[in-house]
Design an enzyme around this catalytic site. Structure first.
Site, mmCIF file in Angstrom:
data_model
loop_
_atom_site.group_PDB
_atom_site.id
_atom_site.type_symbol
_atom_site.label_atom_id
_atom_site.label_comp_id
_atom_site.label_asym_id
_atom_site.label_seq_id
_atom_site.Cartn_x
_atom_site.Cartn_y
_atom_site.Cartn_z
ATOM 1 N N THR A 152 0.859 -1.184 0.000
ATOM 2 C CA THR A 152 0.000 0.000 0.000
ATOM 3 C C THR A 152 0.892 1.230 0.000
ATOM 4 O OG1 THR A 152 -1.793 -1.130 1.169
ATOM 5 C CG2 THR A 152 -1.776 1.264 1.259
ATOM 6 N N LYS B 270 -7.670 1.489 -2.924
ATOM 7 C CA LYS B 270 -7.325 1.043 -1.569
ATOM 8 C C LYS B 270 -7.546 2.174 -0.570
ATOM 9 C CE LYS B 270 -5.617 -1.468 1.795
ATOM 10 N NZ LYS B 270 -4.306 -2.141 1.785
ATOM 11 N N LYS C 279 -0.264 4.829 8.725
ATOM 12 C CA LYS C 279 0.483 5.023 7.476
ATOM 13 C C LYS C 279 -0.479 5.179 6.307
ATOM 14 C CE LYS C 279 1.711 2.146 4.418
ATOM 15 N NZ LYS C 279 2.168 1.004 3.598
#
Length: 285
Positions: A93, A168, A236
């Site tokens: 990611t 995502k 994150k």
């Protein structure tokens, strides 16, 4: 196919295992060599001494590493070693920006880059039930898709390079808001003198039902937070989301607020607690 897999963490280790079980010829690399050796012994594969060695003549190289800079480093080493027309499939990611950068870099080298972040967590990786959101060249994606299906239940091309990462981000926005709602519902139920498990039985078959409720409500009620995606990782990801929103003009008021709540959980010592630990900050003395 001849395949490389770089990054054998809690996700990558089982994902690479599914590829081996599907019959692909696999070489792996991990920053901790002993983990690569352990994987190679378990799956009759080969452990490379470097990224380039693992990626040598690979038709597809899968990545599952840490962040943008990790991806840049691995891609720069893997691309020159791969077979002509090879495809890098990145399950990390990251920002959409780095996905676009890597796609351009690969194209200049006569190869391809597909950003392919996943959802489903460690359990999804172990069970071969991940959801994969992809961005990149359609022809490269079509070649990679049947290979990805070794560890996925659903794979979809969302658009050009970076579109997988943007999708995502939508996923993480939705999860953050949902988990905060569950945390507040749990907190309210306890303060109201209700049995949380009875509440679950009452509401989990109606409009409030969700994967998070079915899989995290009971452990939230018990104050157990060692299941799945860690708070550090969520922060994150939400950082990537908020950076992208600042660029594209999206208004993400609740997401920004919940990111701050996760910061509080980190300060409570919950950096490695799973994301359902949002309830812990509501219940602290």
């Amino acid at each position: 196919m001849k395949v490389a897999f770089v990054g054998l963490g809690v996700m990558g280790f089982p994902m690479a295992g599914h590829l081996a079980k599907a019959g692909h010829e696999i070489a792996v690399f991990n920053r901790s060599p002993e983990k690569a050796q352990r994987w190679a012994q378990a799956h009759a594969g080969r452990a490379g001494a470097s990224v380039a060695e693992a990626a040598h003549d690979a038709e597809i190289a899968f990545l599952c590493v840490g962040n943008d800079d990790d991806v840049r480093g691995v891609v720069s080493q893997a691309l020159p070693a791969m077979a002509a027309g090879g495809i890098i499939v990145d399950h990390t990611t990251t920002s959409a920006k780095v996905a676009r950068e890597m796609a351009d870099l690969a194209a200049r080298d006569g190869r391809f880059f597909v950003d392919a972040p996943v959802s489903g967590g460690q359990a999804g990786a172990e069970n071969g039930q991940l959801t994969v959101m992809c961005g990149g060249d359609p022809a490269a994606y079509a070649r990679a898709e049947p290979v990805i299906m070794a560890f996925a239940k659903a794979v979809r091309l969302m658009g050009e390079a970076g579109a997988g990462q943007l999708t995502k981000m939508v996923n993480q926005i939705a999860i953050a808001g949902l988990v905060q709602g569950l945390a507040e519902g749990m907190h309210f139920a306890k303060r109201a003198g209700l049995d949380p498990l009875e509440v679950y039985e009452a509401i989990s078959k109606g409009a409030a039902q969700s994967w998070q409720m079915d899989n995290r409500w009971k452990t939230m009620a018990e104050g157990k937070f060692d299941f799945g995606f860690a708070v550090d990782w969520m922060r994150k990801d939400l950082g990537l989301v908020l950076d992208e929103a600042a660029s594209n003009g999206a208004t993400l008021e609740a997401t920004a607020l919940i990111d701050g709540f996760y910061r509080e959980v980190q300060a409570m010592g919950g950096r490695r607690w799973d994301t359902s630990s949002l309830v812990a900050r509501l219940e602290k003395p």
